[in-house]
Design a protein around this motif. Structure first.
Motif, PDB file in Angstrom:
ATOM      1  N   SER A 106       0.853  -1.192   0.000  1.00 15.49           N
ATOM      2  CA  SER A 106       0.000   0.000   0.000  1.00 15.49           C
ATOM      3  C   SER A 106       0.881   1.231   0.000  1.00 15.49           C
ATOM      4  CB  SER A 106      -0.878   0.046   1.250  1.00 15.49           C
ATOM      5  OG  SER A 106      -1.657  -1.108   1.312  1.00 15.49           O
ATOM      6  N   VAL A 107       0.583   2.151  -0.902  1.00 24.81           N
ATOM      7  CA  VAL A 107       1.364   3.383  -0.976  1.00 24.81           C
ATOM      8  C   VAL A 107       0.404   4.556  -0.788  1.00 24.81           C
ATOM      9  CG1 VAL A 107       2.882   4.808  -2.398  1.00 24.81           C
ATOM     10  CG2 VAL A 107       3.006   2.316  -2.565  1.00 24.81           C
ATOM     11  N   VAL A 108       0.725   5.421   0.179  1.00 26.07           N
ATOM     12  CA  VAL A 108      -0.099   6.596   0.420  1.00 26.07           C
ATOM     13  C   VAL A 108       0.741   7.835   0.112  1.00 26.07           C
ATOM     14  CG1 VAL A 108      -1.536   7.834   2.081  1.00 26.07           C
ATOM     15  CG2 VAL A 108      -1.274   5.349   2.279  1.00 26.07           C
ATOM     16  N   GLY A 109       0.242   8.666  -0.794  1.00 26.92           N
ATOM     17  CA  GLY A 109       0.949   9.903  -1.128  1.00 26.92           C
ATOM     18  C   GLY A 109       0.661  10.967  -0.084  1.00 26.92           C
ATOM     19  N   HIS A 110       1.700  11.680   0.339  1.00 28.08           N
ATOM     20  CA  HIS A 110       1.561  12.804   1.265  1.00 28.08           C
ATOM     21  C   HIS A 110       2.332  13.974   0.663  1.00 28.08           C
ATOM     22  CE1 HIS A 110       0.274  10.507   4.988  1.00 28.08           C
ATOM     23  NE2 HIS A 110       0.847   9.514   4.318  1.00 28.08           N
ATOM     24  N   GLN A 111       1.952  15.205   1.032  1.00 29.11           N
ATOM     25  CA  GLN A 111       2.782  16.351   0.667  1.00 29.11           C
ATOM     26  C   GLN A 111       3.973  16.345   1.620  1.00 29.11           C
ATOM     27  OE1 GLN A 111      -0.402  19.220   1.015  1.00 29.11           O
ATOM     28  NE2 GLN A 111      -0.080  19.880  -1.075  1.00 29.11           N
ATOM     29  N   PHE A 112       5.191  15.999   1.283  1.00 30.55           N
ATOM     30  CA  PHE A 112       5.690  15.605  -0.020  1.00 30.55           C
ATOM     31  C   PHE A 112       6.554  14.380   0.186  1.00 30.55           C
ATOM     32  CE2 PHE A 112       4.909  20.108   0.168  1.00 30.55           C
ATOM     33  CZ  PHE A 112       4.087  20.314  -0.924  1.00 30.55           C
ATOM     34  N   TRP A 113       5.910  13.254   0.508  1.00 28.19           N
ATOM     35  CA  TRP A 113       6.635  12.014   0.753  1.00 28.19           C
ATOM     36  C   TRP A 113       5.695  10.840   0.542  1.00 28.19           C
ATOM     37  CZ3 TRP A 113       5.218   8.950   5.109  1.00 28.19           C
ATOM     38  CH2 TRP A 113       4.291   9.561   5.968  1.00 28.19           C
ATOM     39  N   TRP A 114       6.258   9.633   0.599  1.00 24.99           N
ATOM     40  CA  TRP A 114       5.492   8.432   0.303  1.00 24.99           C
ATOM     41  C   TRP A 114       5.451   7.512   1.513  1.00 24.99           C
ATOM     42  CZ3 TRP A 114       3.759   8.426  -4.802  1.00 24.99           C
ATOM     43  CH2 TRP A 114       4.385   9.364  -5.650  1.00 24.99           C
ATOM     44  N   SER A 145      -4.158   8.656  -1.584  1.00 28.52           N
ATOM     45  CA  SER A 145      -3.497   9.874  -1.122  1.00 28.52           C
ATOM     46  C   SER A 145      -4.125  10.373   0.163  1.00 28.52           C
ATOM     47  CB  SER A 145      -3.604  10.959  -2.187  1.00 28.52           C
ATOM     48  OG  SER A 145      -3.179  12.197  -1.654  1.00 28.52           O
ATOM     49  N   ALA A 146      -3.293  11.006   1.010  1.00 23.60           N
ATOM     50  CA  ALA A 146      -3.794  11.556   2.266  1.00 23.60           C
ATOM     51  C   ALA A 146      -4.200  13.018   2.112  1.00 23.60           C
ATOM     52  CB  ALA A 146      -2.724  11.438   3.352  1.00 23.60           C
ATOM     53  N   ASP A 147      -3.818  13.647   0.997  1.00 26.10           N
ATOM     54  CA  ASP A 147      -4.141  15.068   0.860  1.00 26.10           C
ATOM     55  C   ASP A 147      -4.585  15.442  -0.562  1.00 26.10           C
ATOM     56  OD1 ASP A 147      -1.411  14.944  -0.188  1.00 26.10           O
ATOM     57  OD2 ASP A 147      -0.723  15.255   1.869  1.00 26.10           O
ATOM     58  N   PRO A 159       4.405   2.338 -16.306  1.00 23.87           N
ATOM     59  CA  PRO A 159       3.834   3.668 -16.519  1.00 23.87           C
ATOM     60  C   PRO A 159       3.209   4.211 -15.232  1.00 23.87           C
ATOM     61  CG  PRO A 159       2.675   2.007 -17.841  1.00 23.87           C
ATOM     62  CD  PRO A 159       3.709   1.294 -17.057  1.00 23.87           C
ATOM     63  N   LYS A 160       2.859   5.495 -15.249  1.00 22.99           N
ATOM     64  CA  LYS A 160       2.416   6.131 -14.006  1.00 22.99           C
ATOM     65  C   LYS A 160       0.952   5.858 -13.679  1.00 22.99           C
ATOM     66  CE  LYS A 160       3.635   9.966 -16.305  1.00 22.99           C
ATOM     67  NZ  LYS A 160       3.757  11.338 -16.825  1.00 22.99           N
ATOM     68  N   THR A 161       0.628   5.948 -12.386  1.00 17.38           N
ATOM     69  CA  THR A 161      -0.751   5.837 -11.920  1.00 17.38           C
ATOM     70  C   THR A 161      -0.985   6.918 -10.869  1.00 17.38           C
ATOM     71  OG1 THR A 161      -0.694   3.444 -12.243  1.00 17.38           O
ATOM     72  CG2 THR A 161      -2.481   4.297 -10.883  1.00 17.38           C
ATOM     73  N   ASP A 162      -2.130   7.570 -10.925  1.00 11.48           N
ATOM     74  CA  ASP A 162      -2.421   8.647  -9.981  1.00 11.48           C
ATOM     75  C   ASP A 162      -2.795   8.122  -8.598  1.00 11.48           C
ATOM     76  OD1 ASP A 162      -1.877  10.468 -11.885  1.00 11.48           O
ATOM     77  OD2 ASP A 162      -3.930  11.221 -12.130  1.00 11.48           O
ATOM     78  N   LEU A 163      -2.458   8.911  -7.574  1.00 10.87           N
ATOM     79  CA  LEU A 163      -2.909   8.643  -6.211  1.00 10.87           C
ATOM     80  C   LEU A 163      -3.931   9.728  -5.897  1.00 10.87           C
ATOM     81  CD1 LEU A 163       0.437   8.267  -6.307  1.00 10.87           C
ATOM     82  CD2 LEU A 163      -0.015   7.331  -4.070  1.00 10.87           C
ATOM     83  N   ILE A 164      -5.174   9.297  -5.609  1.00  9.76           N
ATOM     84  CA  ILE A 164      -6.277  10.236  -5.475  1.00  9.76           C
ATOM     85  C   ILE A 164      -6.916  10.063  -4.100  1.00  9.76           C
ATOM     86  CG2 ILE A 164      -8.537  10.878  -6.437  1.00  9.76           C
ATOM     87  CD1 ILE A 164      -7.451   9.732  -9.147  1.00  9.76           C
ATOM     88  N   PRO A 165      -7.133  11.164  -3.364  1.00  6.95           N
ATOM     89  CA  PRO A 165      -7.731  11.034  -2.029  1.00  6.95           C
ATOM     90  C   PRO A 165      -9.101  10.359  -2.109  1.00  6.95           C
ATOM     91  CG  PRO A 165      -7.071  13.314  -2.477  1.00  6.95           C
ATOM     92  CD  PRO A 165      -6.878  12.558  -3.743  1.00  6.95           C
ATOM     93  N   GLY A 166      -9.381   9.461  -1.162  1.00  8.15           N
ATOM     94  CA  GLY A 166     -10.688   8.825  -1.087  1.00  8.15           C
ATOM     95  C   GLY A 166     -10.910   7.739  -2.112  1.00  8.15           C
ATOM     96  N   GLN A 167      -9.854   7.327  -2.809  1.00  7.57           N
ATOM     97  CA  GLN A 167     -10.002   6.322  -3.857  1.00  7.57           C
ATOM     98  C   GLN A 167      -8.747   5.465  -3.860  1.00  7.57           C
ATOM     99  OE1 GLN A 167     -11.046   7.974  -7.701  1.00  7.57           O
ATOM    100  NE2 GLN A 167      -9.928   6.374  -8.763  1.00  7.57           N
ATOM    101  N   THR A 168      -8.906   4.160  -4.145  1.00  5.62           N
ATOM    102  CA  THR A 168      -7.728   3.300  -4.224  1.00  5.62           C
ATOM    103  C   THR A 168      -7.529   2.857  -5.662  1.00  5.62           C
ATOM    104  OG1 THR A 168      -8.073   2.541  -1.965  1.00  5.62           O
ATOM    105  CG2 THR A 168      -6.644   1.200  -3.341  1.00  5.62           C
TER     106      THR A 168
END
Ligand code: CUA
Length: 316
Positions: A106-114, A145-147, A159-168
Motif C-alpha cells: 500500500s502506498v499513500v501519497g503525502h505532501q511531499f513524501w510516500w 493519497s492523504a491530501d 507507466p504512471k498511476t495517480d494517487l487520489i484522495p478517497g479512492q484506491t
C-alpha cells in the motif's frame, strides 16, 4: 540510476517501450515520406503560369483522383487503424491477473513524501520513500493519497498511476532484474512536488524476505548513553505527535514511520542523504533543506539534536 523509460527493467515498462518504438517508427516513416514527396515536388515540379481561365478549364484526371484517395484516405486509414490495434493490444496486456499475487504494497501519497505499508501474515511493516519488492514477481500496488493528487511513476518499471484522495487505484510492478529504480511524483502537488522522489529496490526473493522480517521487528533499544538520552529527548518532545517508532510510545501518524529510519538511504523523500549532518539539519529546521515541507522547525539545543541523531542512527 537515472530514470529512463527507454531502458526498461520491468514487464510493464518493457511493453510500453515496445509500443513506443512502434509508434516512433510509424511516425518517422510518415514524416520521411511526406518530406520526401515535398522535396520531390520542389525539385522536379516546374512552374506553370496558368491564367485563372486556364485553371478553371483544366480537367481533373482519374490519376489525380486516385492519388488524393490513396494518399489522403487509404494510407492514413491503414496507419491509424494499425496504431489503434497495437495500442489496444498493449492496453489489454496490462490487464494482468493479480488474483494469485502474494505481495501487495500500500502506498499513500503525502505532501511531499510516500508512506509505504506491507501487511504480512506475521505482522505489519511501515516505511517511507523506499519500496522493497522481490524480483520476477508480480507485486500489486494499492495507491491512495492523504491530501492532494499525486502520481506514482518509476519510468524503468511501469507507466504512471495517480494517487487520489478517497479512492484506491491499483497497478503492478514486475522487476526483471535486481536494482534501485528511481521514482518520482508525476502530478503537480505543491511547492515541493519536484522533491517528492522515492526508490524502488528490487531484490532477489530471499533477500527481500530477509528485509521484510528485519523491518517487522520493533525498534532496537538504544545502545549508547547518548542514544538513550536521545530517545528520552525524542519521547518528551513534539516528535512523538507526528512520528511512530514501533515498540515505543511514539505513535504519531502525520509523518514517516521512523522505526527503521537508519536503514533508509535518504531523508525528506530523496532531498538529502541519510547521514548524521543532514539528519541534524533536518531535525533542527527541515525548512532549510525542504522549504514548504510539513516538518516544523524544532526548538532544540545543539546537544539535544545531537542526541536525537545518535538515537535515530541506532534504528536500523
Ligand atoms: Cu506529489 Cu507531486
Amino acid at each position: 540510476m537515472r530514470p529512463n523509460a527507454l531502458n526498461p527493467k520491468g514487464l510493464e515498462a518493457l511493453r510500453v517501450n515496445d509500443l513506443w518504438w512502434v509508434l516512433f517508427g510509424m511516425a518517422t516513416f510518415v514524416v520521411v515520406l511526406v518530406i520526401g514527396l515535398l522535396l520531390y515536388a520542389f525539385i522536379r515540379g516546374h512552374r506553370r503560369n496558368e491564367s485563372p481561365e486556364e485553371l478553371r478549364q483544366r480537367s481533373v484526371s482519374k490519376r489525380d483522383v486516385s492519388i488524393v484517395l490513396s494518399a489522403g484516405v487509404v494510407m492514413p486509414a491503414i496507419v491509424l487503424v494499425t496504431l489503434f490495434i497495437v495500442t489496444l493490444e498493449a492496453l489489454a496486456d496490462s490487464n494482468t491477473d493479480l488474483s494469485k499475487t502474494t505481495t501487495t504494497v500500500s502506498v499513500v501519497g503525502h505532501q511531499f513524501w510516500w508512506e509505504v505499508r506491507y501487511t504480512t501474515p506475521t505482522g505489519e511493516v511501515t516505511t517511507a520513500n523506499e519500496i522493497h519488492i522481490p524480483t520476477n514477481t508480480k507485486v500489486r500496488l494499492e495507491l491512495t493519497s492523504a491530501d492532494v493528487n499525486h502520481s506514482f511513476w518509476v519510468p524503468q518499471l511501469a507507466p504512471k498511476t495517480d494517487l487520489i484522495p478517497g479512492q484506491t487505484n491499483t497497478m503492478w510492478l514486475d522487476a526483471r532484474s535486481p536494482g534501485s529504480y528511481h521514482g518520482q511524483c508525476a502530478e503537480f502537488c505543491g511547492v515541493q512536488h519536484a522533491n517528492m522522489a522515492f526508490t524502488v529496490i528490487a531484490q532477489p526473493p530471499a533477500e527481500y524476505q530477509q528485509w521484510l522480517s528485519q523491518n517487522q521487528k520493533p525498534a532496537a533499544a538504544p545502545s549508547s548513553l547518548l542514544a538513550a538520552t536521545g530517545e528520552s529527548t525524542f519521547m518528551t518532545s513534539a516528535c512523538v505527535s507526528c512520528h511512530t517508532i514501533q515498540g515505543t510510545q511514539a505513535d504519531g501518524k502525520v509523518g514517516p514511520d521512523l522505526t527503521h529510519i537508519a536503514s533508509r538511504k535518504t531523508i525528506g523523500a530523496g532531498v538529502a542523504p541519510n547521514d548524521a549532518s543532514h539528519l541534524k539539519k533536518w531535525i533542527m529546521n527541515a525548512q532549510t533543506l525542504k522549504p514548504g515541507s510539513n516538518m516544523p522547525p524544532m526548538s532544540l539545543t545543539d546537544s539535544q539534536a545531537d542526541s536525537i541523531v545518535a538515537y535515530l542512527e541506532t534504528l536500523k
